[in-house]
Design an enzyme around this catalytic site. Structure first.
Site, PDB file in Angstrom:
ATOM      1  N   HIS A 252    -105.711   4.557 -24.133  1.00  0.00           N
ATOM      2  CA  HIS A 252    -104.475   3.916 -23.706  1.00  0.00           C
ATOM      3  C   HIS A 252    -104.705   3.356 -22.300  1.00  0.00           C
ATOM      4  CE1 HIS A 252    -102.664   6.062 -27.000  1.00  0.00           C
ATOM      5  NE2 HIS A 252    -101.426   5.762 -26.672  1.00  0.00           N
TER       6      HIS A 252
ATOM      7  N   HIS B 123    -102.782   2.639 -34.243  1.00  0.00           N
ATOM      8  CA  HIS B 123    -102.190   3.310 -33.080  1.00  0.00           C
ATOM      9  C   HIS B 123    -100.938   4.051 -33.549  1.00  0.00           C
ATOM     10  CE1 HIS B 123    -100.933   2.907 -28.537  1.00  0.00           C
ATOM     11  NE2 HIS B 123    -100.552   4.078 -29.062  1.00  0.00           N
TER      12      HIS B 123
ATOM     13  N   GLU C 191    -100.344   0.147 -20.467  1.00  0.00           N
ATOM     14  CA  GLU C 191     -99.029   0.306 -21.119  1.00  0.00           C
ATOM     15  C   GLU C 191     -97.979   0.155 -20.009  1.00  0.00           C
ATOM     16  OE1 GLU C 191     -98.361   4.208 -22.782  1.00  0.00           O
ATOM     17  OE2 GLU C 191     -96.552   3.596 -23.869  1.00  0.00           O
TER      18      GLU C 191
ATOM     19  N   ASP D  78     -97.042   3.514 -32.875  1.00  0.00           N
ATOM     20  CA  ASP D  78     -97.123   4.453 -31.761  1.00  0.00           C
ATOM     21  C   ASP D  78     -96.486   5.802 -32.112  1.00  0.00           C
ATOM     22  OD1 ASP D  78     -97.975   5.220 -29.255  1.00  0.00           O
ATOM     23  OD2 ASP D  78     -96.495   4.066 -28.128  1.00  0.00           O
ATOM     24  N   ASP D  79     -95.168   5.903 -31.956  1.00  0.00           N
ATOM     25  CA  ASP D  79     -94.442   7.154 -32.225  1.00  0.00           C
ATOM     26  C   ASP D  79     -93.191   6.813 -33.025  1.00  0.00           C
ATOM     27  OD1 ASP D  79     -96.038   9.066 -30.402  1.00  0.00           O
ATOM     28  OD2 ASP D  79     -95.529   7.390 -29.084  1.00  0.00           O
TER      29      ASP D  79
HETATM   30  N1  ADE Z   1     -98.538   9.877 -26.445  1.00  0.00           N
HETATM   31  C1  ADE Z   1     -97.745   9.556 -27.477  1.00  0.00           C
HETATM   32  N2  ADE Z   1     -97.268   8.321 -27.326  1.00  0.00           N
HETATM   33  C2  ADE Z   1     -97.795   7.822 -26.184  1.00  0.00           C
HETATM   34  C3  ADE Z   1     -97.696   6.595 -25.505  1.00  0.00           C
HETATM   35  N3  ADE Z   1     -96.949   5.586 -25.944  1.00  0.00           N
HETATM   36  N4  ADE Z   1     -98.362   6.459 -24.342  1.00  0.00           N
HETATM   37  C4  ADE Z   1     -99.102   7.465 -23.863  1.00  0.00           C
HETATM   38  N5  ADE Z   1     -99.231   8.637 -24.471  1.00  0.00           N
HETATM   39  C5  ADE Z   1     -98.589   8.825 -25.623  1.00  0.00           C
HETATM   40 ZN    ZN Z   2     -99.776   5.582 -27.982  1.00  0.00          ZN
END
Ligand code: ADE
Ligand code: ZN
Length: 351
Positions: free
Chosen positions: A206, A26, A209, A287-288
């Site tokens: 996703h 992810h 969340e 994730d990011d």
């Molecule tokens: N796009 C990038 N990161 C995300 C996240 N955590 N949740 C949903 N979309 C995303």
């Molecule tokens: Zn994500």
């Protein structure tokens, strides 16, 4: 009998977590765009940024929820303009991941974020594909691409994106669903995911969340998702927890993301220990990472420090990452051997 990991003292856990081989499942490639690269690409393309410097941009990375993050994430992605930019982005992520003993990464990309700005699909696909090839050849790290549809856009636009990507069908292994969750339930994309399954693509989404357990049920029952990205809200639904555990549906959990987006009041209250205790196939991911303060190892270190998870959990999480990947069985067995060797070395070093 299956192999049981030897216990490792808590003091040795940080080194073990870093050294253990693992898969990342992810990671949004656009979310690995570091502020330094944003400024470098902006300079290359003559783009004016609304921040004085890298530090000012980093200071803006304070988020109250998912949408506040997404607004900056899409703004940052605007500097990605040509094939070389996507190559550089992908190659930089893989170089970093290789230093963290990630042996395999399944990488999300958001083509609509780019094609909507006039970037050709081919520039995205060719750049990322070349990065993946070079990562395998030069760094020994395997990777595969998963095309994500933006859920705040329509299903018709998702179909158009799928169509535009089909000339590169062999360059991605699956599809996912990301962006603003609340108000955009998985059922909105039932038909396009059915078409993707017909095409033989893997399916992930996703769900859970920020959104309710109901969105996880929909991802499973309507989209037929093979993995749930995040899924941390499942703990509020006992029947769903049983379903996820019994079917070994993996959850790709991202602790620092959840902390930065205020999904939990703090990491000590993260649901990861509960998910593991219930027998779910949970994994740890970034994730990011450019926006949330760390790559995979930082996620492991932070959530272990905050929740007191032990070496048995470390082994389970790394093993889960291989089980949950879409790689073939022979590769998975090789990774498991390497994982067990890492635990034996850590045990021998401590005795
Ligand atoms: N796009 C990038 N990161 C995300 C996240 N955590 N949740 C949903 N979309 C995303
Ligand atoms: Zn994500």
């Amino acid at each position: 009998m299956s192999w049981a990991p030897p216990p490792i003292a808590a003091a040795r856990l940080p080194a073990l977590l870093a050294a253990a081989p693992k898969a990342e499942l992810h990671i949004h490639i656009e979310g690995s765009l570091e502020p330094e690269m944003i400024f470098a690409l902006a300079a290359r393309h003559g783009i004016a940024l609304p921040y004085a410097d890298v530090q000012a941009l980093r200071r803006a990375y304070a988020f109250g929820n998912l949408q506040q993050f997404l607004d900056l994430y899409y703004q940052g992605a605007d500097v990605l303009r040509d094939e070389e930019d996507f190559y550089q982005l992908g190659r930089a992520y893989l170089a970093r991941a290789a230093t963290e003993n990630i042996v395999h990464a399944e990488i999300f990309f958001d083509p609509q974020t780019h094609t909507a700005r006039g970037v050709p699909m081919g520039a995205v696909m060719r750049g990322l594909r070349r990065a993946s090839d070079d990562g395998r050849r030069e760094l020994g790290i395997g990777s595969a691409l998963i095309l994500c549809f933006l859920r705040h856009l329509s299903e018709r636009e998702a179909f158009e994106t799928l169509e535009a990507a089909l000339p590169w069908r062999d360059d991605f292994i699956g599809v996912g669903l990301d962006s603003s969750e609340l108000g955009h339930p998985p059922e909105k994309f039932a038909r396009v995911f059915a078409r993707c399954r017909e095409l033989g693509l893997h399916v992930v989404a996703h769900a859970g969340e920020e959104g309710p357990p109901e969105y996880i049920w929909q991802a499973l029952d309507i989209l037929k998702a093979e993995r749930i990205d995040h899924g941390v809200q499942a703990v509020h639904d006992a029947a769903l927890m049983r379903r996820l555990a019994q079917r070994r549906i993996p959850l790709t959990v991202c602790p620092l993301s959840n902390q930065k987006l205020q999904v939990f009041p703090d990491l000590a209250h993260h649901s990861l220990p509960q998910l593991l205790a219930a027998g779910l196939c949970a994994t740890v991911n970034s994730d990011d990472p450019a926006y949330f303060g760390g790559y995979v190892n930082a996620n492991f270190q932070a959530v272990f420090a905050a929740t007191g998870l032990d070496s048995a959990a470390a082994y389970q999480l790394a093993a889960n990452s291989f089980e949950a990947s879409f790689a073939d069985a022979a590769l998975k067995r090789r990774w498991m051997d390497r994982l067990q060797a890492a635990f034996e070395r850590a045990h021998d070093a401590g005795s």
